[in-house]
Design a protein around this motif. Structure first.
Motif, PDB file in Angstrom:
ATOM      1  N   ARG A 133      37.136  39.027  45.831  1.00 10.95           N
ATOM      2  CA  ARG A 133      37.874  38.393  44.737  1.00 10.95           C
ATOM      3  C   ARG A 133      39.379  38.537  44.955  1.00 10.95           C
ATOM      4  O   ARG A 133      39.831  39.349  45.767  1.00 10.95           O
ATOM      5  N   ALA A 134      40.136  37.770  44.193  1.00  5.78           N
ATOM      6  CA  ALA A 134      41.589  37.816  44.316  1.00  5.78           C
ATOM      7  C   ALA A 134      42.140  39.169  43.876  1.00  5.78           C
ATOM      8  O   ALA A 134      43.146  39.639  44.407  1.00  5.78           O
ATOM      9  N   ALA A 135      41.485  39.812  42.911  1.00  5.50           N
ATOM     10  CA  ALA A 135      41.959  41.117  42.453  1.00  5.50           C
ATOM     11  C   ALA A 135      41.955  42.123  43.606  1.00  5.50           C
ATOM     12  O   ALA A 135      42.854  42.958  43.715  1.00  5.50           O
ATOM     13  N   LEU A 174      44.833  41.316  45.797  1.00  4.91           N
ATOM     14  CA  LEU A 174      46.067  41.801  45.178  1.00  4.91           C
ATOM     15  C   LEU A 174      46.221  43.304  45.371  1.00  4.91           C
ATOM     16  O   LEU A 174      47.315  43.782  45.684  1.00  4.91           O
ATOM     17  N   CYS A 230      46.826  36.507  34.482  1.00  5.65           N
ATOM     18  CA  CYS A 230      45.441  36.915  34.309  1.00  5.65           C
ATOM     19  C   CYS A 230      45.464  38.452  34.332  1.00  5.65           C
ATOM     20  O   CYS A 230      46.210  39.047  35.112  1.00  5.65           O
ATOM     21  N   ALA A 260      43.666  40.610  35.562  1.00  2.63           N
ATOM     22  CA  ALA A 260      43.304  41.218  36.849  1.00  2.63           C
ATOM     23  C   ALA A 260      44.548  41.540  37.681  1.00  2.63           C
ATOM     24  O   ALA A 260      44.549  42.513  38.447  1.00  2.63           O
ATOM     25  N   VAL A 261      45.606  40.760  37.520  1.00  2.00           N
ATOM     26  CA  VAL A 261      46.822  40.941  38.317  1.00  2.00           C
ATOM     27  C   VAL A 261      47.474  42.293  37.980  1.00  2.00           C
ATOM     28  O   VAL A 261      47.909  43.027  38.868  1.00  2.00           O
ATOM     29  N   ILE A 305      53.100  33.510  40.036  1.00  2.00           N
ATOM     30  CA  ILE A 305      51.822  32.805  39.839  1.00  2.00           C
ATOM     31  C   ILE A 305      52.072  31.299  39.715  1.00  2.00           C
ATOM     32  O   ILE A 305      52.875  30.871  38.882  1.00  2.00           O
ATOM     33  N   ASP A 322      50.651  34.167  44.036  1.00  5.57           N
ATOM     34  CA  ASP A 322      49.287  34.136  43.521  1.00  5.57           C
ATOM     35  C   ASP A 322      48.862  32.666  43.436  1.00  5.57           C
ATOM     36  O   ASP A 322      49.307  31.915  42.568  1.00  5.57           O
ATOM     37  N   ALA A 328      45.719  31.622  43.013  1.00  7.09           N
ATOM     38  CA  ALA A 328      44.361  31.545  42.445  1.00  7.09           C
ATOM     39  C   ALA A 328      44.113  30.214  41.731  1.00  7.09           C
ATOM     40  O   ALA A 328      43.026  29.648  41.819  1.00  7.09           O
ATOM     41  N   GLN A 329      45.137  29.691  41.047  1.00 10.08           N
ATOM     42  CA  GLN A 329      44.960  28.453  40.277  1.00 10.08           C
ATOM     43  C   GLN A 329      45.581  27.251  40.983  1.00 10.08           C
ATOM     44  O   GLN A 329      45.761  26.196  40.373  1.00 10.08           O
ATOM     45  N   SER A 342      41.827  32.931  45.142  1.00 12.57           N
ATOM     46  CA  SER A 342      40.547  33.219  44.479  1.00 12.57           C
ATOM     47  C   SER A 342      39.628  32.022  44.640  1.00 12.57           C
ATOM     48  O   SER A 342      40.059  30.879  44.491  1.00 12.57           O
ATOM     49  N   ASN A 401      36.602  32.195  43.001  1.00 12.59           N
ATOM     50  CA  ASN A 401      35.585  32.611  42.035  1.00 12.59           C
ATOM     51  C   ASN A 401      35.430  31.627  40.889  1.00 12.59           C
ATOM     52  O   ASN A 401      36.212  30.699  40.734  1.00 12.59           O
ATOM     53  N   LYS A 415      37.801  28.980  39.009  1.00 16.08           N
ATOM     54  CA  LYS A 415      38.926  28.571  39.860  1.00 16.08           C
ATOM     55  C   LYS A 415      38.596  27.230  40.541  1.00 16.08           C
ATOM     56  O   LYS A 415      37.618  26.605  40.198  1.00 16.08           O
ATOM     57  N   GLY A 472      34.473  34.778  46.123  1.00 13.06           N
ATOM     58  CA  GLY A 472      35.329  35.275  47.196  1.00 13.06           C
ATOM     59  C   GLY A 472      36.802  35.225  46.862  1.00 13.06           C
ATOM     60  O   GLY A 472      37.221  34.683  45.835  1.00 13.06           O
TER      61      GLY A 472
END
Ligand SMILES: *Cc1c(COP(=O)(O)O)cnc(C)c1O
Length: 392
Positions: free
Chosen positions: A36-38, A41, A67, A69-70, A112, A138, A140-141, A163, A165, A168, A174
């Motif tokens: 995951r992206a977390a 990070l 998010c 998680a960051v 982000i 970041d 992810a988006q 990300s 996941n 997303k 992943g």
């Protein structure tokens, strides 16, 4: 890379061509594949600490609209998260907001690409470089998005994270970390060598923990929205019970073959999203809201986003649209209020009180989009506009 612990995997053969493509478009040195992206990070933060000048209380500056998680991954990496305010009209953090949070302890900054919107990151990158601060993008988006100069997201910062996941752009599972220079690769190898091996929770445990973490977040956002409690009280509660969720952040990649396949379909998928965003725009123009249109420039629409002009009715409006059968979300909230309420971010709070996100993903067609737009228009008729908000 020879490591396969703490959520990091050597490049699976099937991901070679995706890795080559990402490295080419970002001009990077290496990619680390994770669950995951977390996780990505977490390792980006550790590498940042390794290559920057020692300070007693290392800090990372994060955008306030983010998010959780960051910030959670930052705490796990022993970095104190500090929160920069955002532009009230895009939710993107700007250099001036980041400057306001700079201290001699600042070791890294995360930018982000929120909702697929991008920005020219060169001034921020220059500012970071002059201070020996690591800049992390970041993505992810914003997978596949273009910066204003036409280059890819991830092509400016020292490291970028991805990300793949649920929720997303590619939802196959992943995450990844791109490292720009060989120096960062070496720093990371050192960190991986010295980090204690942590085991991952089983699927049943992680599902329950994820559910708990999501529900807690929703509960806290609702409570914060009401302004019945001061932010430090909510933050105290959250920080005291967050430890069990740390099990969720270091995860390894499970299905590289599904990701390799999904990656090939990314251009088609983005094009379909773009077309849905186009429909929303034509249907919703002129309503009591401001339409975010950064997706037009970046070519990536993660969610179609609007800022309503009736913040006091945001919740009942969203509920009404949901009752009509459509996905709408309004769960963004200034992350600093949970992690470090001293970093007050008024623009981020104003943004969070107005933002509505609509889905444009593969699970829905243009008929859905049209009907959802209809529902938004019908339901806003009854929203009493309490505040005249002028947009530039
Ligand atoms: C979802 C998200 C993350 C975390 O991604 P995971 O793969 O779930 O760890 C990080 N940053 C942003 C901006 C996100 O939206």
């Amino acid at each position: 890379m020879i490591f396969q612990k703490n959520g990091v995997t050597i490049t699976p053969l099937i991901l070679r061509s995706m890795e080559d493509a990402l490295l080419k478009e970002t001009d990077g040195s290496a990619i680390l594949w994770c669950g995951r992206a977390a996780t990505a990070l977490f390792w980006a933060y550790r590498a940042s600490l390794n290559v920057t000048t020692e300070t007693p209380q290392p800090e990372v500056i994060l955008p306030s609209i983010s998010c959780a998680a960051v910030a959670n991954a930052a705490l796990l990496a022993r970095l104190k998260p500090r929160f920069a305010d955002v532009d009230a009209h895009t939710g993107l953090t700007l250099l001036k907001h980041i400057k306001a949070r700079y201290t001699r302890h600042t070791r890294a900054v995360v930018f982000i690409h929120l909702f697929g919107q991008t920005a020219d990151l060169k001034p921020l990158a220059e500012w970071c470089r002059a201070r020996n601060i690591i800049l992390i993008e970041d993505n992810a988006q914003a997978l596949g998005a273009k910066l204003p100069d036409g280059k890819s997201v991830g092509s400016v910062a020292d490291m970028s994270i991805y990300s793949f996941n649920r929720t997303k752009l590619l939802e196959c599972g992943g995450g990844a970390l791109m490292l720009r220079s060989k120096e960062f690769v070496q720093a990371l190898e050192q960190e991986l060598r010295t980090c204690p091996i942590t085991s991952e929770p089983d699927d049943e445990t992680s599902s329950l923990l994820e559910l708990s973490s999501r529900n807690l977040h929703h509960a806290l956002v609702a409570l914060a929205r009401l302004r019945l409690q001061p932010a430090p009280k909510i933050s105290d509660l959250f920080l005291r019970i967050r430890a069990p969720f740390e099990k969720l952040y270091l995860r390894s990649m499970k299905n590289p073959d599904v990701l390799a396949k999904a990656w090939q379909e990314l251009p088609t998928l983005l094009e379909k999203r773009y077309r849905k965003a186009d429909i929303y725009e034509s249907r919703l123009a002129g309503g009591p809201w401001k339409l975010l249109n950064g997706w037009k420039e970046s070519r990536v629409c993660w969610r179609y986003s609007l800022l309503v002009h009736f913040p006091d009715q945001l919740v009942s409006f969203s509920e009404a649209v949901r009752r009509d059968g459509f996905h709408v979300s309004n769960l963004y909230w200034p992350a600093g209020q949970f992690f470090f309420p001293e970093d007050v971010c008024p623009n981020a709070e104003a943004f969070a009180r107005r933002i509505v996100n609509l889905w444009v993903d593969n699970s829905l067609d243009s008929k859905y989009v049209n009907e959802c737009a209809e529902s938004l228009l019908n339901n806003c008729k009854y929203s009493h506009i309490t505040e005249a908000i002028s947009d530039p």
